[in-house]
Scaffold this motif. Structure first.
Motif, PDB file in Angstrom:
ATOM      1  N   MET A 430       0.843  -1.209   0.000  1.00 64.02           N
ATOM      2  CA  MET A 430       0.000   0.000   0.000  1.00 64.02           C
ATOM      3  C   MET A 430       0.876   1.256   0.000  1.00 64.02           C
ATOM      4  SD  MET A 430      -2.988   1.032   2.713  1.00 64.02           S
ATOM      5  CE  MET A 430      -3.676  -0.626   2.590  1.00 64.02           C
ATOM      6  N   LEU A 431       1.992   1.204   0.764  1.00 63.63           N
ATOM      7  CA  LEU A 431       2.906   2.352   0.827  1.00 63.63           C
ATOM      8  C   LEU A 431       3.557   2.600  -0.530  1.00 63.63           C
ATOM      9  CD1 LEU A 431       4.369   4.438   2.661  1.00 63.63           C
ATOM     10  CD2 LEU A 431       6.115   2.695   3.065  1.00 63.63           C
ATOM     11  N   ILE A 432       3.961   1.526  -1.202  1.00 61.21           N
ATOM     12  CA  ILE A 432       4.593   1.668  -2.519  1.00 61.21           C
ATOM     13  C   ILE A 432       3.594   2.210  -3.540  1.00 61.21           C
ATOM     14  CG2 ILE A 432       5.604   0.370  -4.445  1.00 61.21           C
ATOM     15  CD1 ILE A 432       6.848  -1.510  -2.357  1.00 61.21           C
ATOM     16  N   ALA A 433       2.344   1.723  -3.471  1.00 58.01           N
ATOM     17  CA  ALA A 433       1.317   2.166  -4.414  1.00 58.01           C
ATOM     18  C   ALA A 433       1.025   3.661  -4.271  1.00 58.01           C
ATOM     19  CB  ALA A 433       0.045   1.355  -4.217  1.00 58.01           C
ATOM     20  N   ASP A 434       1.224   4.206  -3.046  1.00 56.79           N
ATOM     21  CA  ASP A 434       0.980   5.635  -2.825  1.00 56.79           C
ATOM     22  C   ASP A 434       2.047   6.507  -3.471  1.00 56.79           C
ATOM     23  OD1 ASP A 434      -1.282   5.067  -1.412  1.00 56.79           O
ATOM     24  OD2 ASP A 434      -0.320   5.139   0.562  1.00 56.79           O
ATOM     25  N   HIS A 435       3.231   5.925  -3.735  1.00 56.49           N
ATOM     26  CA  HIS A 435       4.326   6.681  -4.354  1.00 56.49           C
ATOM     27  C   HIS A 435       4.319   6.381  -5.858  1.00 56.49           C
ATOM     28  CE1 HIS A 435       5.506   6.690  -0.123  1.00 56.49           C
ATOM     29  NE2 HIS A 435       6.258   7.745  -0.403  1.00 56.49           N
ATOM     30  N   THR A 436       3.681   7.233  -6.621  1.00 57.87           N
ATOM     31  CA  THR A 436       3.497   6.960  -8.052  1.00 57.87           C
ATOM     32  C   THR A 436       4.810   6.937  -8.828  1.00 57.87           C
ATOM     33  OG1 THR A 436       3.121   9.327  -8.400  1.00 57.87           O
ATOM     34  CG2 THR A 436       1.175   7.925  -8.070  1.00 57.87           C
ATOM     35  N   PHE A 437       5.864   7.611  -8.307  1.00 56.74           N
ATOM     36  CA  PHE A 437       7.129   7.629  -9.036  1.00 56.74           C
ATOM     37  C   PHE A 437       7.793   6.242  -9.036  1.00 56.74           C
ATOM     38  CE2 PHE A 437       8.235   8.487  -4.642  1.00 56.74           C
ATOM     39  CZ  PHE A 437       9.394   7.736  -4.430  1.00 56.74           C
ATOM     40  N   LEU A 438       7.268   5.300  -8.212  1.00 54.22           N
ATOM     41  CA  LEU A 438       7.810   3.938  -8.182  1.00 54.22           C
ATOM     42  C   LEU A 438       7.078   3.000  -9.145  1.00 54.22           C
ATOM     43  CD1 LEU A 438       8.299   3.428  -4.319  1.00 54.22           C
ATOM     44  CD2 LEU A 438      10.071   3.844  -6.036  1.00 54.22           C
ATOM     45  N   GLU A 470      -1.683 -10.161  -1.295  1.00 51.16           N
ATOM     46  CA  GLU A 470      -2.110  -8.782  -1.045  1.00 51.16           C
ATOM     47  C   GLU A 470      -1.062  -7.788  -1.526  1.00 51.16           C
ATOM     48  OE1 GLU A 470      -3.684  -5.976   2.692  1.00 51.16           O
ATOM     49  OE2 GLU A 470      -3.365  -8.138   2.971  1.00 51.16           O
ATOM     50  N   PHE A 471       0.204  -8.100  -1.269  1.00 52.70           N
ATOM     51  CA  PHE A 471       1.295  -7.221  -1.706  1.00 52.70           C
ATOM     52  C   PHE A 471       1.304  -7.105  -3.229  1.00 52.70           C
ATOM     53  CE2 PHE A 471       5.613  -6.829  -3.373  1.00 52.70           C
ATOM     54  CZ  PHE A 471       6.040  -5.651  -2.777  1.00 52.70           C
ATOM     55  N   GLN A 472       1.197  -8.235  -3.917  1.00 51.62           N
ATOM     56  CA  GLN A 472       1.242  -8.214  -5.379  1.00 51.62           C
ATOM     57  C   GLN A 472      -0.007  -7.595  -5.987  1.00 51.62           C
ATOM     58  OE1 GLN A 472       2.365 -12.483  -6.013  1.00 51.62           O
ATOM     59  NE2 GLN A 472       4.160 -11.616  -7.020  1.00 51.62           N
ATOM     60  N   GLY A 473      -1.082  -7.542  -5.208  1.00 59.11           N
ATOM     61  CA  GLY A 473      -2.259  -6.817  -5.674  1.00 59.11           C
ATOM     62  C   GLY A 473      -1.985  -5.325  -5.775  1.00 59.11           C
ATOM     63  N   PHE A 474      -1.224  -4.794  -4.801  1.00 58.01           N
ATOM     64  CA  PHE A 474      -0.850  -3.377  -4.833  1.00 58.01           C
ATOM     65  C   PHE A 474       0.329  -3.125  -5.786  1.00 58.01           C
ATOM     66  CE2 PHE A 474      -2.859  -3.483  -0.542  1.00 58.01           C
ATOM     67  CZ  PHE A 474      -3.796  -2.478  -0.738  1.00 58.01           C
TER      68      PHE A 474
END
Length: 609
Positions: A430-438, A470-474
Motif C-alpha cells: 500500500m505504501l509503494i502504491a501511494d508513491h506513483t514515481f515507483l 495482497e502485496f502483489q495486488g498493490f
C-alpha cells in the motif's frame, strides 16, 4: 582339354592369354583356365584356330559371372536412397545414420545441415600439411575458430559475411554458418529483465573423458536418491580440476617454463617409504576427530597441518584445495595450502559455446546478443537498489521506500508468523502504491531463513502466494524469488543470495586468517571454489540435486550477498561482490548498482526523512 585347346591357339592369342594369366596367383590359374575353356566352347568359332578376340570375349564373360546380383556394373541411385554418414568430432570417425529420414524434417535438421558441412570440411582441412602440426619445424596455422566465433557477437549479419570473406582471404578457416546466433532483433524469448528461479537453472555436467560440458536434460527431483550426493562432490571436483589444468602453472604447454604436475592420491598411496614431494588437488575432510584428510576420486590420505603455511582465504571442511608437501609414512606433510587458481568468465564461457548456461527463456546466452549490450550501455538511468535485513514490523523501517528488500520481520511470531508477515507485506504494498514515481520500478523479494515457512535447506523456495497475494495486488510489477535466485538484466548476469555465509565460514575455519580484510578472504574463497557454499552439508544443508543453483562457474557479472555483517564492495576476477549490510543496523544504508557503467554507489536515507 586345356592342352587340346592350346594346340589350336595361334601365337598372338597365346601371348595375350599368358599376359592375362600372369598376374593371377598360381593356385588360381587352373580354375581360370577351366572357366575360359567353358566360355570358348559356348562361342561360335568359324575356323579351327582360337583367335585373340575369342579369348578377350571369354575373359569378359568370366568377369561378368564373378559379379553377384547385388554388384551391378551400371546402376542409377535415387537421391532419396543415398546412405547418410555423420562425422563425430570426438571419435574422429564417420558413423552410418540408420534412422529413416523424413522429406520435410523439423527445424533441427537445418542447423545439422550446416554443422555437418563444417565438421566434414574442418576434419579434412586439419589433415592438410599446413594445419596438422605433425612437423614441429614446419610453418602451420592454428584454427582459433572459437575465439573468432565469440567475436561475432558484436556485429550484424552483413558484417559477419564481410568479415568471413576477409578471414578466408587470410587463410583462416571459420564457420560463418553460426552467424544465425548474431541476431540484431530481440525476439519473444529475449527479455530485458527476468528473474530466474533456482529450480529452473539448466545443469551442465563435465565429462572428463571427452573434456566437454554436457547439458543434463533429465528433470531433477527435489529429494533425489543417494547417488546425487556423491555426484555433487564429484562434479565440483571435476569442474575445478579441469579449470586448474588450464592455468599456465599446470598446463605444461611451454616445455621451457616451470610447470607443476598434479598427483592423484592413488599415486601417493602406491609409494612406500619414500619422501616424495608432491602437489595434490583434493577436498579437505575430517573423518576422525581432530584429524584432517585429503580426498580425491582415487582415494584418501591423512594430512599433517602442523607446519603448514596458509595462502589467503577461509579454509573449511569440504573446500577443494591445492596441497603442496611431501608424502612419507602414509601421511602427507603439508608445507603450503592454497586455493585453485580462479578463471575469468570470458575464458570459462569458451567451453560452453553460445549456450544459455545462466537460465531464462532465451536458448542462447544474451551476452552474445548485440542489441542487448547496446541497450544496457545506452540506458544510463537504469539502477538496481539493494537493501538487506529490512524489518516491516518496525514502523521506522517501513516508512523508508525500497526497491528490493529481504529479512522482513525482526522477531519470530510463532504460529502467527505467516499471518503477521502477510499483513506487513500488504502494508508495504500500500505504501509503494501511494508513491506513483515507483510505478516503473520492478520489485524482487528474496526470503531469508526466518521468513519462509519452508525448511532451512538451500535453495529456498519463494514466499507462498497466500502470504504475498495482497502485496502483489498493490504492486503487480513484483517477483517473489527463490533464495538464491538469478537475475538477467540485458546481457548482465546477477546472482542474489540471502544467507549468513561469511559468519558460518568464519566459525568453521580450520585456521582463521591472521591478517587482511576478512571480507576479501571470503570473496577469494567463493571465486576459487566456484560455488556459494563449500561448507559441510550438516552446517549448510543443500538439496543434492539442486546444487547447481549455487554455482559461481562461470563467474557472473554481479553477486549480491545479503549478510548482516558490515557492508562491502569487492571486485575479484572481473566479478563484483556486494554486501549491502543490514538496513536496520547500519543507519538505513544500502547499495545502488549502475549496470551501464558497472559502478556501485553507497547510499543512505537521512534520519530527518
Amino acid at each position: 582339354m586345356a592342352l587340346a585347346l592350346c594346340s589350336k591357339i595361334n601365337k598372338e592369342a597365346l601371348s595375350f592369354l599368358v599376359q592375362q594369366l600372369e598376374p593371377i596367383p598360381s593356385y588360381e590359374r587352373d580354375s581360370w583356365l577351366d572357366k575360359l575353356i567353358d566360355q570358348i566352347h559356348k562361342q561360335t568359332i568359324g575356323s579351327q584356330f582360337v583367335e585373340k578376340s575369342h579369348i578377350e570375349e571369354a575373359l569378359k564373360e568370366c568377369c561378368r559371372t564373378e559379379i553377384n546380383s547385388e554388384e551391378q556394373i551400371f546402376s542409377v541411385i535415387s537421391a532419396f536412397d543415398i546412405p547418410q554418414f555423420d562425422y563425430d568430432p570426438d571419435l574422429k570417425k564417420f558413423k552410418l545414420v540408420d534412422k529413416k529420414r523424413k522429406l520435410c524434417a523439423d527445424s533441427d535438421a537445418k542447423s545439422k545441415l550446416f554443422r555437418e558441412r563444417y565438421n566434414i570440411i574442418r576434419q579434412r582441412t586439419l589433415r592438410h600439411s599446413l594445419f596438422n602440426n605433425i612437423n614441429p619445424n614446419a610453418d602451420s596455422v592454428k584454427l582459433d575458430w572459437v575465439e573468432y566465433l565469440m567475436s561475432l557477437t558484436n556485429v550484424n549479419h552483413k558484417t559477419v559475411v564481410l568479415g568471413m570473406i576477409s578471414q578466408l582471404k587470410e587463410n583462416i578457416t571459420t564457420s560463418g554458418l553460426l552467424g544465425e546466433c548474431c541476431r540484431t532483433e530481440i525476439n519473444s524469448e529475449e527479455q530485458i529483465f527476468s528473474v530466474i528461479s533456482a529450480f529452473d537453472i539448466p545443469q551442465f555436467d563435465y565429462d572428463p573423458d571427452l573434456k566437454k560440458f554436457k547439458l543434463v536434460d533429465k528433470k531433477r527431483k527435489l529429494c533425489a536418491d543417494s547417488d546425487a550426493k556423491s555426484k555433487l562432490f564429484r562434479e565440483r571436483y571435476n569442474i575445478i580440476r579441469q579449470r586448474t589444468l588450464r592455468h599456465s602453472l599446470f598446463n605444461n604447454i611451454n616445455p621451457n617454463a616451470d610447470s607443476v604436475k598434479l598427483d592423484w592420491v592413488e599415486y601417493l598411496m602406491s609409494l612406500t617409504n619414500v619422501n616424495h614431494k608432491t602437489v595434490v588437488l583434493g577436498m579437505i575432510s575430517q573423518l576422525k576427530e581432530n584429524r584432517y584428510f585429503l580426498e580425491d576420486p582415487t582415494g584418501i590420505v591423512q594430512l599433517d597441518l602442523s607446519q603448514t603455511s596458509y595462502h589467503p582465504g577461509l579454509y573449511t571442511e569440504n573446500c577443494i584445495v591445492l596441497v603442496e608437501g611431501h608424502y612419507k609414512d602414509q601421511i602427507l606433510h603439508v608445507d603450503a595450502l592454497g586455493f585453485p587458481p580462479p578463471e575469468a568468465s570470458k575464458n570459462s564461457r569458451l567451453y560452453f559455446g553460445n549456450q544459455n548456461i545462466w537460465g531464462g527463456p532465451s536458448p542462447v546466452s544474451l551476452k552474445s546478443v548485440n542489441r542487448m549490450t547496446k541497450m544496457e550501455k545506452n540506458n544510463e538511468n537504469a539502477m538496481i537498489v539493494i537493501l538487506s535485513d529490512v524489518h516491516l514490523d518496525n514502523d521506522k523501517d517501513r516508512r523508508k521506500p525500497a526497491a528490493e528488500e529481504r529479512e522482513f520481520l525482526s522477531v519470530q511470531y510463532g504460529h502467527k508468523h505467516s499471518h503477521v508477515l502477510k499483513e506487513k507485506l500488504g502494508g508495504l504494498g500500500m505504501l509503494i502504491a501511494d508513491h506513483t514515481f515507483l510505478s516503473g520500478t520492478h520489485f524482487v523479494l528474496v526470503p531469508a531463513q526466518n521468513d519462509s515457512p519452508h525448511v532451512n535447506i538451500l535453495p529456498r523456495p519463494a514466499l507462498p502466494k497466500f502470504i504475498t497475494s495482497e502485496f502483489q495486488g498493490f504492486v503487480p510489477n513484483s517477483t517473489m524469488a527463490t533464495n538464491p535466485c538469478r537475475v538477467q538484466y540485458c546481457s548482465q548476469e546477477i546472482l542474489v543470495v540471502r544467507e549468513e555465509l561469511l559468519s558460518k565460514m568464519c566459525r568453521n575455519c580450520i585456521k582463521f586468517p591472521e591478517e587482511g580484510d576478512i571480507s576479501k578472504h571470503f570473496v577469494r574463497t567463493l571465486v576459487s571454489q566456484g560455488t556459494l557454499v563449500s561448507l559441510p552439508l550438516n552446517l549448510c544443508p543443500v538439496y543434492w540435486s539442486q546444487y547447481g543453483a549455487l554455482s559461481l562457474y562461470p563467474l557472473p557479472d554481479l553477486v549480491i550477498l545479503g549478510d548482516q555483517l558490515n557492508a562491502y564492495t569487492i571486485q575479484n576476477t572481473d566479478c563484483i561482490f556486494i554486501n549491502p549490510g543490514s538496513f536496520v543496523k547500519q543507519d538505513f544504508g544500502f547499495k545502488v548498482y549502475i549496470p551501464s557503467s558497472k559502478q556501485v554507489e553507497d547510499s543512505q536515507i537521512p534520519e530527518d526523512e
